[in-house]
Design a protein around this motif. Sequence first.
Motif, PDB file in Angstrom:
ATOM      1  N   PRO A 128       0.822  -1.228   0.000  1.00  0.00           N
ATOM      2  CA  PRO A 128       0.000   0.000   0.000  1.00  0.00           C
ATOM      3  C   PRO A 128       0.851   1.270   0.000  1.00  0.00           C
ATOM      4  CG  PRO A 128      -0.871  -1.591   1.559  1.00  0.00           C
ATOM      5  CD  PRO A 128       0.445  -2.128   1.112  1.00  0.00           C
ATOM      6  N   GLY A 129       1.943   1.269   0.747  1.00  0.00           N
ATOM      7  CA  GLY A 129       2.809   2.437   0.801  1.00  0.00           C
ATOM      8  C   GLY A 129       3.495   2.714  -0.524  1.00  0.00           C
ATOM      9  N   ILE A 130       3.841   1.648  -1.263  1.00  0.00           N
ATOM     10  CA  ILE A 130       4.472   1.807  -2.575  1.00  0.00           C
ATOM     11  C   ILE A 130       3.505   2.463  -3.544  1.00  0.00           C
ATOM     12  CG2 ILE A 130       5.450   0.579  -4.558  1.00  0.00           C
ATOM     13  CD1 ILE A 130       6.456  -1.543  -2.558  1.00  0.00           C
ATOM     14  N   TYR A 131       2.245   1.990  -3.548  1.00  0.00           N
ATOM     15  CA  TYR A 131       1.248   2.582  -4.437  1.00  0.00           C
ATOM     16  C   TYR A 131       0.953   4.034  -4.043  1.00  0.00           C
ATOM     17  CZ  TYR A 131       0.416  -2.268  -5.816  1.00  0.00           C
ATOM     18  OH  TYR A 131       0.576  -3.558  -6.273  1.00  0.00           O
ATOM     19  N   GLU A 132       0.902   4.283  -2.750  1.00  0.00           N
ATOM     20  CA  GLU A 132       0.592   5.624  -2.249  1.00  0.00           C
ATOM     21  C   GLU A 132       1.688   6.625  -2.622  1.00  0.00           C
ATOM     22  OE1 GLU A 132      -0.360   7.760   2.088  1.00  0.00           O
ATOM     23  OE2 GLU A 132       0.297   5.664   1.978  1.00  0.00           O
ATOM     24  N   ALA A 133       2.921   6.157  -2.761  1.00  0.00           N
ATOM     25  CA  ALA A 133       4.055   7.041  -3.004  1.00  0.00           C
ATOM     26  C   ALA A 133       3.942   7.797  -4.321  1.00  0.00           C
ATOM     27  CB  ALA A 133       5.355   6.234  -2.968  1.00  0.00           C
ATOM     28  N   SER A 134       3.217   7.244  -5.294  1.00  0.00           N
ATOM     29  CA  SER A 134       3.092   7.909  -6.588  1.00  0.00           C
ATOM     30  C   SER A 134       2.376   9.249  -6.476  1.00  0.00           C
ATOM     31  CB  SER A 134       2.356   7.007  -7.588  1.00  0.00           C
ATOM     32  OG  SER A 134       1.047   6.712  -7.123  1.00  0.00           O
ATOM     33  N   ALA A 135       1.663   9.474  -5.361  1.00  0.00           N
ATOM     34  CA  ALA A 135       0.954  10.737  -5.160  1.00  0.00           C
ATOM     35  C   ALA A 135       1.903  11.909  -4.927  1.00  0.00           C
ATOM     36  CB  ALA A 135      -0.010  10.604  -3.976  1.00  0.00           C
ATOM     37  N   LEU A 136       3.184  11.638  -4.700  1.00  0.00           N
ATOM     38  CA  LEU A 136       4.146  12.716  -4.437  1.00  0.00           C
ATOM     39  C   LEU A 136       4.539  13.464  -5.709  1.00  0.00           C
ATOM     40  CD1 LEU A 136       6.545  11.032  -1.839  1.00  0.00           C
ATOM     41  CD2 LEU A 136       4.729  12.694  -1.415  1.00  0.00           C
ATOM     42  N   GLY A 137       4.115  12.984  -6.865  1.00  0.00           N
ATOM     43  CA  GLY A 137       4.408  13.681  -8.109  1.00  0.00           C
ATOM     44  C   GLY A 137       5.798  13.444  -8.648  1.00  0.00           C
ATOM     45  N   LEU A 138       6.448  12.377  -8.209  1.00  0.00           N
ATOM     46  CA  LEU A 138       7.786  12.037  -8.684  1.00  0.00           C
ATOM     47  C   LEU A 138       7.776  10.776  -9.539  1.00  0.00           C
ATOM     48  CD1 LEU A 138       9.765  12.753  -5.384  1.00  0.00           C
ATOM     49  CD2 LEU A 138       9.813  14.124  -7.471  1.00  0.00           C
ATOM     50  N   GLY A 139       6.592  10.388  -9.977  1.00  0.00           N
ATOM     51  CA  GLY A 139       6.466   9.157 -10.740  1.00  0.00           C
ATOM     52  C   GLY A 139       6.342   7.959  -9.818  1.00  0.00           C
ATOM     53  N   ASN A 140       6.405   6.771 -10.391  1.00  0.00           N
ATOM     54  CA  ASN A 140       6.343   5.543  -9.600  1.00  0.00           C
ATOM     55  C   ASN A 140       7.723   5.258  -9.012  1.00  0.00           C
ATOM     56  OD1 ASN A 140       3.620   5.036 -10.251  1.00  0.00           O
ATOM     57  ND2 ASN A 140       4.232   4.113 -12.190  1.00  0.00           N
ATOM     58  N   GLY A 209      13.077  19.483 -22.927  1.00  0.00           N
ATOM     59  CA  GLY A 209      14.128  19.451 -21.903  1.00  0.00           C
ATOM     60  C   GLY A 209      14.894  18.157 -22.002  1.00  0.00           C
ATOM     61  N   ARG A 210      15.920  18.030 -21.192  1.00  0.00           N
ATOM     62  CA  ARG A 210      16.717  16.817 -21.205  1.00  0.00           C
ATOM     63  C   ARG A 210      15.908  15.657 -20.620  1.00  0.00           C
ATOM     64  NH1 ARG A 210      18.073  16.306 -16.008  1.00  0.00           N
ATOM     65  NH2 ARG A 210      18.302  18.167 -14.741  1.00  0.00           N
ATOM     66  N   PRO A 211      16.339  14.410 -20.867  1.00  0.00           N
ATOM     67  CA  PRO A 211      15.639  13.252 -20.307  1.00  0.00           C
ATOM     68  C   PRO A 211      15.590  13.301 -18.782  1.00  0.00           C
ATOM     69  CG  PRO A 211      17.211  12.573 -22.000  1.00  0.00           C
ATOM     70  CD  PRO A 211      17.461  14.028 -21.740  1.00  0.00           C
ATOM     71  N   ASN A 212      14.498  12.789 -18.230  1.00  0.00           N
ATOM     72  CA  ASN A 212      14.344  12.617 -16.778  1.00  0.00           C
ATOM     73  C   ASN A 212      14.263  13.937 -16.021  1.00  0.00           C
ATOM     74  OD1 ASN A 212      14.016  10.641 -14.718  1.00  0.00           O
ATOM     75  ND2 ASN A 212      16.034  11.164 -13.945  1.00  0.00           N
ATOM     76  N   SER A 213      13.835  15.007 -16.704  1.00  0.00           N
ATOM     77  CA  SER A 213      13.672  16.279 -16.015  1.00  0.00           C
ATOM     78  C   SER A 213      12.226  16.518 -15.590  1.00  0.00           C
ATOM     79  CB  SER A 213      14.153  17.436 -16.901  1.00  0.00           C
ATOM     80  OG  SER A 213      13.454  17.454 -18.132  1.00  0.00           O
ATOM     81  N   GLY A 214      11.322  15.572 -15.903  1.00  0.00           N
ATOM     82  CA  GLY A 214       9.946  15.663 -15.432  1.00  0.00           C
ATOM     83  C   GLY A 214       8.965  16.229 -16.436  1.00  0.00           C
ATOM     84  N   LYS A 215       9.255  16.135 -17.739  1.00  0.00           N
ATOM     85  CA  LYS A 215       8.367  16.700 -18.756  1.00  0.00           C
ATOM     86  C   LYS A 215       6.989  16.037 -18.733  1.00  0.00           C
ATOM     87  CE  LYS A 215      11.218  15.738 -22.084  1.00  0.00           C
ATOM     88  NZ  LYS A 215      12.307  15.137 -21.270  1.00  0.00           N
ATOM     89  N   SER A 216       6.974  14.709 -18.702  1.00  0.00           N
ATOM     90  CA  SER A 216       5.694  13.994 -18.716  1.00  0.00           C
ATOM     91  C   SER A 216       4.892  14.251 -17.447  1.00  0.00           C
ATOM     92  CB  SER A 216       5.938  12.496 -18.889  1.00  0.00           C
ATOM     93  OG  SER A 216       6.555  12.224 -20.132  1.00  0.00           O
ATOM     94  N   THR A 217       5.593  14.325 -16.317  1.00  0.00           N
ATOM     95  CA  THR A 217       4.909  14.631 -15.053  1.00  0.00           C
ATOM     96  C   THR A 217       4.285  16.015 -15.107  1.00  0.00           C
ATOM     97  OG1 THR A 217       6.524  13.267 -13.867  1.00  0.00           O
ATOM     98  CG2 THR A 217       5.202  14.785 -12.551  1.00  0.00           C
ATOM     99  N   LEU A 218       4.986  16.976 -15.717  1.00  0.00           N
ATOM    100  CA  LEU A 218       4.448  18.322 -15.857  1.00  0.00           C
ATOM    101  C   LEU A 218       3.222  18.341 -16.751  1.00  0.00           C
ATOM    102  CD1 LEU A 218       4.597  21.375 -15.418  1.00  0.00           C
ATOM    103  CD2 LEU A 218       6.232  21.496 -17.305  1.00  0.00           C
ATOM    104  N   ILE A 219       3.288  17.613 -17.862  1.00  0.00           N
ATOM    105  CA  ILE A 219       2.126  17.547 -18.761  1.00  0.00           C
ATOM    106  C   ILE A 219       0.928  16.927 -18.039  1.00  0.00           C
ATOM    107  CG2 ILE A 219       1.216  16.413 -20.834  1.00  0.00           C
ATOM    108  CD1 ILE A 219       3.991  16.766 -22.073  1.00  0.00           C
ATOM    109  N   ASN A 220       1.174  15.868 -17.290  1.00  0.00           N
ATOM    110  CA  ASN A 220       0.092  15.233 -16.518  1.00  0.00           C
ATOM    111  C   ASN A 220      -0.500  16.194 -15.508  1.00  0.00           C
ATOM    112  OD1 ASN A 220       0.461  12.819 -17.873  1.00  0.00           O
ATOM    113  ND2 ASN A 220       1.776  11.933 -16.303  1.00  0.00           N
ATOM    114  N   ARG A 221       0.348  17.005 -14.868  1.00  0.00           N
ATOM    115  CA  ARG A 221      -0.127  17.960 -13.875  1.00  0.00           C
ATOM    116  C   ARG A 221      -0.989  19.032 -14.535  1.00  0.00           C
ATOM    117  NH1 ARG A 221      -1.086  17.872  -8.731  1.00  0.00           N
ATOM    118  NH2 ARG A 221       0.928  16.841  -8.382  1.00  0.00           N
ATOM    119  N   ILE A 222      -0.546  19.530 -15.698  1.00  0.00           N
ATOM    120  CA  ILE A 222      -1.327  20.554 -16.404  1.00  0.00           C
ATOM    121  C   ILE A 222      -2.682  20.004 -16.817  1.00  0.00           C
ATOM    122  CG2 ILE A 222      -1.401  21.952 -18.516  1.00  0.00           C
ATOM    123  CD1 ILE A 222       1.642  22.221 -18.315  1.00  0.00           C
TER     124      ILE A 222
END
Length: 222
Positions: A128-140, A209-222
């Motif tokens: 449960p804690g592993i699944y919950e961690a994705s809510a921090l916005g840093l991916g899985n 941006g460069r790889p792994n800088s959070g582009k997809s996470t930003l798009i998901n947030r928008i």
Amino acid sequence: MLFRLSIVGRPNVGKSTLFNRLVGKKLAIVNNLAGVTRDIKEAEAKLNNKKYIVIDTAGLEDAKKDSLQNRMSSLSIMAMSSAHACIFVVDSRVGITGADYTYAALVRRKAKNVIFVANKAEGAAAQPGIYEASALGLGNPIAVSAEHGIGIDQLNEKIQDLMNFNNAFENSLNNKDGIFEDDSLIENTLSDTKVLNPKETNIHISVIGRPNSGKSTLINRI
């Protein structure tokens, strides 16, 4: 310059255990009590015959300005922001706390690259804690058990990817022609770019941006 990797997170999530695991020696003191680590410890590690530096930090804490805890948190933030990348660690058995949310936001602002790790992931109780961690916005997160060596291979693959990218980036800086050896690539790309009509009602935004800088996470947030 050797690749530098800092390990950060709130107290007692297993940072020192993970540090010892990566360097292959029990250099950092490990204890179930929170706050045992009170200084910054560095050591060399080796991955696929390539050396890098691992930095063990004190826990990030919200403390009074003149307190030891605040001073150690400041040093941890400095170690995180100056490193090529950081491992942000949470405790999957405890689950995500308010402090984790606070420090995740800090990591997103200060760290150049982030590897997200859910530690103490051995057994069903951690799921449960592993699944919950994705809510921090840093991916899985990468689920690991620093104590038992679970998930370390996957973590090492991520570290290797960042090391390779950093080496390629530094080599490009030393290359007089820059990242693109042929400037015509840029010119052709620009000439093929569609110029949008400013009177169009739709606004077009690209996220780059460069790889792994959070582009997809930003798009998901928008």
